[in-house]
Design a protein around this motif. Structure first.
Motif, PDB file in Angstrom:
ATOM      1  N   ARG A  49       0.805  -1.298  -0.025  1.00 54.25           N
ATOM      2  CA  ARG A  49       0.045   0.080  -0.072  1.00 54.25           C
ATOM      3  C   ARG A  49       1.011   1.289  -0.025  1.00 54.25           C
ATOM      4  N   PRO A  50       1.807   1.429   0.634  1.00 53.92           N
ATOM      5  CA  PRO A  50       2.717   2.648   0.957  1.00 53.92           C
ATOM      6  C   PRO A  50       3.526   2.844  -0.493  1.00 53.92           C
ATOM      7  N   SER A  51       3.507   2.039  -1.366  1.00 51.57           N
ATOM      8  CA  SER A  51       4.144   2.231  -2.831  1.00 51.57           C
ATOM      9  C   SER A  51       3.509   2.556  -3.728  1.00 51.57           C
ATOM     10  N   LEU A  52       2.147   2.657  -3.719  1.00 52.44           N
ATOM     11  CA  LEU A  52       0.972   2.977  -4.600  1.00 52.44           C
ATOM     12  C   LEU A  52       1.014   4.571  -4.712  1.00 52.44           C
ATOM     13  N   ASN A  53       1.670   5.064  -5.845  1.00 50.38           N
ATOM     14  CA  ASN A  53       1.718   6.504  -5.927  1.00 50.38           C
ATOM     15  C   ASN A  53       1.680   6.534  -7.617  1.00 50.38           C
ATOM     16  N   ASP A  54       1.470   7.910  -8.038  1.00 49.89           N
ATOM     17  CA  ASP A  54       1.459   8.187  -9.400  1.00 49.89           C
ATOM     18  C   ASP A  54       2.760   7.935 -10.212  1.00 49.89           C
ATOM     19  N   GLU A  55       3.919   7.801  -9.595  1.00 43.51           N
ATOM     20  CA  GLU A  55       4.988   7.611 -10.045  1.00 43.51           C
ATOM     21  C   GLU A  55       5.598   6.269 -10.048  1.00 43.51           C
ATOM     22  N   ILE A  56       4.746   5.214  -9.701  1.00 42.90           N
ATOM     23  CA  ILE A  56       5.095   3.969  -9.671  1.00 42.90           C
ATOM     24  C   ILE A  56       5.625   3.509 -11.251  1.00 42.90           C
ATOM     25  N   GLY A  57       6.579   2.430 -10.921  1.00 39.02           N
ATOM     26  CA  GLY A  57       7.199   1.953 -12.248  1.00 39.02           C
ATOM     27  C   GLY A  57       6.142   0.748 -12.938  1.00 39.02           C
ATOM     28  N   LYS A  58       6.059   0.786 -14.210  1.00 40.73           N
ATOM     29  CA  LYS A  58       5.388  -0.225 -14.937  1.00 40.73           C
ATOM     30  C   LYS A  58       5.402  -1.657 -14.571  1.00 40.73           C
ATOM     31  N   ASP A  59       6.781  -1.877 -14.134  1.00 44.62           N
ATOM     32  CA  ASP A  59       7.286  -3.438 -13.963  1.00 44.62           C
ATOM     33  C   ASP A  59       6.645  -3.869 -12.579  1.00 44.62           C
ATOM     34  N   GLU A  60       6.870  -2.646 -11.436  1.00 49.39           N
ATOM     35  CA  GLU A  60       6.423  -2.778 -10.234  1.00 49.39           C
ATOM     36  C   GLU A  60       4.863  -3.079 -10.246  1.00 49.39           C
ATOM     37  N   PHE A  61       4.320  -2.148 -10.931  1.00 52.57           N
ATOM     38  CA  PHE A  61       2.726  -2.121 -11.126  1.00 52.57           C
ATOM     39  C   PHE A  61       2.315  -3.490 -11.644  1.00 52.57           C
ATOM     40  N   ALA A  73      -2.999   6.990 -15.676  1.00 51.83           N
ATOM     41  CA  ALA A  73      -3.374   5.409 -15.674  1.00 51.83           C
ATOM     42  C   ALA A  73      -3.088   4.969 -17.287  1.00 51.83           C
ATOM     43  N   GLU A  74      -3.194   5.817 -18.414  1.00 50.58           N
ATOM     44  CA  GLU A  74      -3.051   5.362 -19.529  1.00 50.58           C
ATOM     45  C   GLU A  74      -1.532   4.840 -19.497  1.00 50.58           C
ATOM     46  N   ARG A  75      -0.552   5.704 -19.009  1.00 45.00           N
ATOM     47  CA  ARG A  75       0.790   5.310 -19.034  1.00 45.00           C
ATOM     48  C   ARG A  75       1.293   3.707 -18.508  1.00 45.00           C
ATOM     49  N   LEU A  76       0.389   3.555 -17.432  1.00 49.66           N
ATOM     50  CA  LEU A  76       0.544   2.231 -16.729  1.00 49.66           C
ATOM     51  C   LEU A  76      -0.238   1.203 -17.262  1.00 49.66           C
ATOM     52  N   MET A  77      -1.324   1.324 -18.100  1.00 52.57           N
ATOM     53  CA  MET A  77      -1.904   0.434 -18.681  1.00 52.57           C
ATOM     54  C   MET A  77      -1.400  -0.070 -20.086  1.00 52.57           C
ATOM     55  N   GLU A  78      -0.174   0.530 -20.739  1.00 46.40           N
ATOM     56  CA  GLU A  78       0.201   0.219 -21.758  1.00 46.40           C
ATOM     57  C   GLU A  78       1.119  -1.183 -21.653  1.00 46.40           C
ATOM     58  N   ASP A  79       0.804  -1.876 -22.770  1.00 47.38           N
ATOM     59  CA  ASP A  79       1.500  -3.180 -22.782  1.00 47.38           C
ATOM     60  C   ASP A  79       1.171  -4.239 -21.500  1.00 47.38           C
ATOM     61  N   THR A  80       0.114  -4.199 -20.849  1.00 48.55           N
ATOM     62  CA  THR A  80      -0.494  -5.028 -19.793  1.00 48.55           C
ATOM     63  C   THR A  80      -1.057  -5.922 -20.194  1.00 48.55           C
ATOM     64  N   GLY A  81      -1.210  -6.229 -21.776  1.00 48.95           N
ATOM     65  CA  GLY A  81      -2.060  -7.266 -22.160  1.00 48.95           C
ATOM     66  C   GLY A  81      -3.423  -7.545 -21.827  1.00 48.95           C
ATOM     67  N   ASP A  82      -3.550  -8.848 -21.530  1.00 49.95           N
ATOM     68  CA  ASP A  82      -4.801  -9.174 -21.086  1.00 49.95           C
ATOM     69  C   ASP A  82      -5.445  -8.484 -19.711  1.00 49.95           C
ATOM     70  N   TYR A  83      -4.760  -7.750 -19.068  1.00 49.26           N
ATOM     71  CA  TYR A  83      -5.097  -7.203 -17.944  1.00 49.26           C
ATOM     72  C   TYR A  83      -5.677  -5.783 -18.429  1.00 49.26           C
ATOM     73  N   GLN A  84      -5.355  -5.383 -19.430  1.00 50.02           N
ATOM     74  CA  GLN A  84      -5.796  -3.858 -19.668  1.00 50.02           C
ATOM     75  C   GLN A  84      -7.178  -3.639 -19.748  1.00 50.02           C
TER      76      GLN A  84
END
Length: 409
Positions: free
Chosen positions: A43-55, A122-133
């Motif tokens: 929970r503490p690591s959830l922020n707007d700057e989170i990396g795509k791999d971590e997400f 949100a658009e940034r993090l959803m890129e290349d998430t495949g089936d999860y998008q």
């Protein structure tokens, strides 16, 4: 199509767990608790700057929790459906409902954080998430109807002893009913499924007697069942319209199904505007039956007196042969349900009435419940429910978040 002899019988749940008290079930519950505890730490690591791999790793953690939870809850639900009068099964179902509500509350923070994120991030993090998008996109559509975290937690806990409990109470009450009808001069005690066979009888008096017995038995508990129904309706309206601000009660269901209100409204309107087609059909049926006005009891009346019965084996063969003729892959997938013991076809007291197909997780063949009695409509119902199973198996390459089809499908 094959030399296998198919016989009616209960399903096996061993592909889930041996029993509600077995070591594998207890281990699964411990594992679920452990996974949720680890997930809470992110929970503490959830922020707007989170990396795509971590997400993506966080999503996969949640997927593992969800899959395990579905397996546990699936076992409890299927066990209860097989015998709604089994007190141990009912108690375990209630226990698991409580566990699942508490688990849902503990991981709730992720979906709330995701819905509240700005579109650009949100658009940034959803890129290349495949089936999860698709799942991630859909989750954000619920933002206007999402409450605060404390309020959402209250709703989840309230439902365990509220709407869910009332639904199970209804099942427990109505699946213990016994119906008495005179058939060929002999009074018989029947389950609801056995009774409803006679609403399609070629004998108009037997059809009427079957319906009247159905209404009589339900009517004896009318005040109780009516109160259950009214309470569920009010609960839905209070939560979805008053608290979540959906436009109408059905709007909440439509959004969950990813179907616009306008589409459903149009469907209803077209049906309403073409009511004359249905009326003409029933007028024609009355004429063919030789009666002036079609009674409620005559809606399912056969036009011929044929009372042909199909053994379970011949019914299965008909369905699999028809699937084979359409596409061999469809037949092979449907056959998996039988080969893995995932079909309960017996008619017995206490078992849930009707029919359904239950998809638990993508890696498991769905379970199908029937109450097979050998009529042509039972064969059709078997084909229908196996169709749902095939649909789910064709989607088994999807994640647990996206495998299930929209309800209208």
């Amino acid at each position: 199509m094959n030399a296998v002899l198919y016989e009616t019988g209960p399903w096996s749940l061993e592909d889930l767990y041996v029993s509600s008290e077995s070591p594998d079930m207890q281990s699964a519950l411990v594992d679920l608790e452990s996974r949720v505890k680890v997930f809470e730490e992110i929970r503490p690591s959830l922020n707007d700057e989170i990396g795509k791999d971590e997400f993506l790793e966080i999503i996969q953690q949640l997927e593992g929790i969800t899959s395990l939870a579905y397996r546990i809850h699936g076992f409890a639900s299927l066990q209860f459906s097989a015998d709604t009068q089994d007190e141990a099964a009912l108690a375990f179902m209630a226990k698991i409902d409580q566990v699942m509500a508490e688990m849902q509350n503990r991981v709730l923070f992720f979906s709330l954080w995701w819905k509240d994120m700005e579109n650009e991030q949100a658009e940034r993090l959803m890129e290349d998430t495949g089936d999860y998008q698709y799942w991630l996109e859909e989750m954000r559509h619920f933002k206007p109807h999402t409450l605060s975290e404390p309020e959402e937690k209250i709703v989840n806990i309230k439902d365990v002893t509220g709407s869910r409990a009332l639904n199970k109470l209804y099942d427990s009450i109505t699946n213990r009913y016994v119906y008495k009808v005179v058939v060929e001069g002999e009074e018989k005690q029947l389950t609801r499924g056995q009774l409803m066979v006679h609403v399609r009888s070629s004998d108009p008096d037997l059809r009427a007697a079957a319906y009247r017995e159905l209404y009589r038995v339900f009517g004896e508990d009318g005040p109780v069942l009516g109160q259950v129904y009214q309470t569920l309706v009010r609960d839905w309206y209070n939560e979805q319209v008053k608290l979540r601000n959906y436009k109408t009660p059905i709007s909440a269901r439509n959004l969950a199904n990813d179907v616009p209100d306008t589409v459903v409204d149009m469907l209803v309107e077209v049906c309403r505007n073409n009511a004359s087609v249905f009326q003409r059909f029933f007028q024609l049926k009355a004429k063919l039956l030789g009666i002036e006005v079609l009674r409620r009891y005559d809606i399912y009346a056969p036009l011929a007196e044929a009372e042909k019965n199909y053994t379970f084996d011949s019914g299965v063969e008909m369905v699999l042969d028809s699937f084979q003729g359409f596409d061999p892959r469809v037949a092979d997938l449907a056959k998996r349900v039988f080969d893995e013991g995932h079909l309960d076809s017996q008619v017995r007291k206490g078992k849930r009435d009707g029919a359904f197909c239950a998809t638990v997780t993508p890696d498991l063949t769905p379970w199908v419940l029937l109450n097979y009695q050998g009529r042509s409509e039972d064969v059709a119902t078997m084909a229908h429910e196996l169709g749902h199973a095939v649909h789910a198996m064709l989607a088994e390459h999807h994640s647990v978040f996206t495998q299930h089809s929209s309800l209208p499908l």
